[in-house]
Design a protein around this motif. Sequence first.
Motif, PDB file in Angstrom:
ATOM      1  N   TRP A  89       0.826  -1.212   0.000  1.00 47.25           N
ATOM      2  CA  TRP A  89       0.000   0.000   0.000  1.00 47.25           C
ATOM      3  C   TRP A  89       0.858   1.260   0.000  1.00 47.25           C
ATOM      4  N   THR A  90       0.485   2.218  -0.839  1.00 40.74           N
ATOM      5  CA  THR A  90       1.078   3.551  -0.763  1.00 40.74           C
ATOM      6  C   THR A  90      -0.045   4.567  -0.587  1.00 40.74           C
ATOM      7  N   THR A  91       0.295   5.715  -0.011  1.00 36.40           N
ATOM      8  CA  THR A  91      -0.703   6.757   0.226  1.00 36.40           C
ATOM      9  C   THR A  91      -0.918   7.571  -1.047  1.00 36.40           C
ATOM     10  N   VAL A  92      -2.177   7.843  -1.367  1.00 35.27           N
ATOM     11  CA  VAL A  92      -2.514   8.720  -2.492  1.00 35.27           C
ATOM     12  C   VAL A  92      -2.604  10.157  -1.986  1.00 35.27           C
ATOM     13  N   ASN A  93      -3.434  10.384  -0.982  1.00 38.78           N
ATOM     14  CA  ASN A  93      -3.528  11.729  -0.394  1.00 38.78           C
ATOM     15  C   ASN A  93      -4.092  11.651   1.016  1.00 38.78           C
ATOM     16  N   CYS A  94      -3.951  12.741   1.730  1.00 39.74           N
ATOM     17  CA  CYS A  94      -4.431  12.835   3.106  1.00 39.74           C
ATOM     18  C   CYS A  94      -5.049  14.213   3.294  1.00 39.74           C
ATOM     19  N   ASP A  95      -6.236  14.239   3.876  1.00 44.88           N
ATOM     20  CA  ASP A  95      -6.887  15.508   4.193  1.00 44.88           C
ATOM     21  C   ASP A  95      -7.215  15.496   5.671  1.00 44.88           C
ATOM     22  N   LEU A  96      -6.961  16.596   6.360  1.00 44.16           N
ATOM     23  CA  LEU A  96      -7.271  16.591   7.780  1.00 44.16           C
ATOM     24  C   LEU A  96      -7.794  17.929   8.282  1.00 44.16           C
ATOM     25  N   VAL A  97      -8.566  17.813   9.365  1.00 40.21           N
ATOM     26  CA  VAL A  97      -9.121  18.985  10.048  1.00 40.21           C
ATOM     27  C   VAL A  97      -8.617  18.952  11.483  1.00 40.21           C
ATOM     28  N   ILE A  98      -7.942  20.025  11.888  1.00 41.40           N
ATOM     29  CA  ILE A  98      -7.512  20.144  13.287  1.00 41.40           C
ATOM     30  C   ILE A  98      -8.460  21.114  13.971  1.00 41.40           C
ATOM     31  N   HIS A  99      -9.018  20.683  15.105  1.00 39.86           N
ATOM     32  CA  HIS A  99      -9.937  21.520  15.873  1.00 39.86           C
ATOM     33  C   HIS A  99      -9.193  22.072  17.084  1.00 39.86           C
ATOM     34  N   ALA A 100      -8.916  23.367  17.079  1.00 39.13           N
ATOM     35  CA  ALA A 100      -8.163  23.968  18.178  1.00 39.13           C
ATOM     36  C   ALA A 100      -8.593  25.425  18.347  1.00 39.13           C
ATOM     37  N   GLN A 101      -9.017  25.771  19.551  1.00 39.35           N
ATOM     38  CA  GLN A 101      -9.326  27.183  19.822  1.00 39.35           C
ATOM     39  C   GLN A 101      -8.042  27.996  19.902  1.00 39.35           C
ATOM     40  N   GLU A 102      -7.029  27.361  20.482  1.00 38.66           N
ATOM     41  CA  GLU A 102      -5.708  27.972  20.585  1.00 38.66           C
ATOM     42  C   GLU A 102      -4.643  26.889  20.510  1.00 38.66           C
ATOM     43  N   PRO A 103      -3.458  27.186  20.044  1.00 41.14           N
ATOM     44  CA  PRO A 103      -3.032  28.443  19.423  1.00 41.14           C
ATOM     45  C   PRO A 103      -3.577  28.554  17.993  1.00 41.14           C
ATOM     46  N   LYS A 104      -3.381  29.709  17.394  1.00 39.26           N
ATOM     47  CA  LYS A 104      -3.722  29.905  15.981  1.00 39.26           C
ATOM     48  C   LYS A 104      -2.794  29.023  15.147  1.00 39.26           C
ATOM     49  N   ALA A 111       4.388  24.003   7.639  1.00 37.23           N
ATOM     50  CA  ALA A 111       5.352  23.092   8.278  1.00 37.23           C
ATOM     51  C   ALA A 111       4.698  21.740   8.557  1.00 37.23           C
ATOM     52  N   LEU A 112       3.429  21.789   9.001  1.00 38.60           N
ATOM     53  CA  LEU A 112       2.680  20.555   9.256  1.00 38.60           C
ATOM     54  C   LEU A 112       2.541  19.740   7.976  1.00 38.60           C
ATOM     55  N   ARG A 113       2.202  20.439   6.902  1.00 40.57           N
ATOM     56  CA  ARG A 113       1.995  19.770   5.624  1.00 40.57           C
ATOM     57  C   ARG A 113       3.286  19.111   5.137  1.00 40.57           C
ATOM     58  N   GLU A 114       4.392  19.844   5.241  1.00 39.37           N
ATOM     59  CA  GLU A 114       5.688  19.312   4.799  1.00 39.37           C
ATOM     60  C   GLU A 114       6.076  18.074   5.608  1.00 39.37           C
ATOM     61  N   ASN A 115       5.870  18.154   6.919  1.00 36.08           N
ATOM     62  CA  ASN A 115       6.285  17.024   7.761  1.00 36.08           C
ATOM     63  C   ASN A 115       5.401  15.806   7.539  1.00 36.08           C
ATOM     64  N   LEU A 116       4.094  16.032   7.377  1.00 32.82           N
ATOM     65  CA  LEU A 116       3.190  14.907   7.099  1.00 32.82           C
ATOM     66  C   LEU A 116       3.521  14.264   5.761  1.00 32.82           C
ATOM     67  N   ALA A 117       3.838  15.099   4.761  1.00 37.56           N
ATOM     68  CA  ALA A 117       4.192  14.570   3.449  1.00 37.56           C
ATOM     69  C   ALA A 117       5.448  13.695   3.547  1.00 37.56           C
ATOM     70  N   ARG A 118       6.422  14.162   4.338  1.00 34.88           N
ATOM     71  CA  ARG A 118       7.651  13.378   4.537  1.00 34.88           C
ATOM     72  C   ARG A 118       7.329  12.022   5.173  1.00 34.88           C
ATOM     73  N   LEU A 119       6.504  12.056   6.240  1.00 39.26           N
ATOM     74  CA  LEU A 119       6.170  10.818   6.946  1.00 39.26           C
ATOM     75  C   LEU A 119       5.338   9.874   6.081  1.00 39.26           C
ATOM     76  N   LEU A 120       4.447  10.444   5.261  1.00 34.00           N
ATOM     77  CA  LEU A 120       3.570   9.613   4.429  1.00 34.00           C
ATOM     78  C   LEU A 120       4.226   9.226   3.105  1.00 34.00           C
ATOM     79  N   ARG A 121       5.422   9.798   2.849  1.00 29.18           N
ATOM     80  CA  ARG A 121       6.175   9.495   1.619  1.00 29.18           C
ATOM     81  C   ARG A 121       5.393   9.916   0.377  1.00 29.18           C
ATOM     82  N   VAL A 122       4.816  11.120   0.455  1.00 20.07           N
ATOM     83  CA  VAL A 122       4.087  11.695  -0.683  1.00 20.07           C
ATOM     84  C   VAL A 122       4.559  13.136  -0.889  1.00 20.07           C
ATOM     85  N   ALA A 123       4.116  13.746  -1.997  1.00 23.24           N
ATOM     86  CA  ALA A 123       4.426  15.159  -2.245  1.00 23.24           C
ATOM     87  C   ALA A 123       3.566  16.021  -1.313  1.00 23.24           C
TER      88      ALA A 123
END
Length: 157
Positions: A89-104, A111-123
């Motif tokens: 199995w390889t990952t095609v894409n990932c979409d996520l929603v983070i629910h946080a009042q704080e911090p902004k 940075a989150l996107r770049e790190n997740l892409a690295r971990l998931l081995r995708v662009a």
Amino acid sequence: MRVGIGHDTHRLAEGRPLILGGIRIDHPRGLLGHSDADVVLHAVADALLGAAGLGDIGEHYPDTDPRWSGLDSGKLLDEVVARLARDGWTTVNCDLVIHAQEPKLGPHKSALRENLARLLRVAPSAVNVKAKTGELVGPIGRAEAIACEAVVLIESQ
Ligand code: MG
């Protein structure tokens, strides 16, 4: 192709570092949990396991197991990705929603996107990060907790 969904919630507490998507975010409070309590990586790992029909992270990494105490969740997600890769199995894409009042979270999204892409081995273009406040209501809105929902699509090689 298979789709999977993941969710996680952890409480915010004093004296803990805030780590989201493997990124350390400067904030007076962090998430409480047995591991580093990274709700983003836990939701993504559960979505991957779900897509592959492999249960959930609670089965693979029980919070009663001292080996996972203080665990870097990047290592956990890396192991899940490797496990799926062994099954073709390889990952095609990932979409996520983070629910946080704080911090902004706006300033941290790329940075989150770049790190997740690295971990998931995708662009990075295959990872999408959305952030929502709790509109000042409920445990999210009172900044008592942060939650994350993730959806992933995987394909068999
Ligand atoms: Mg968790």
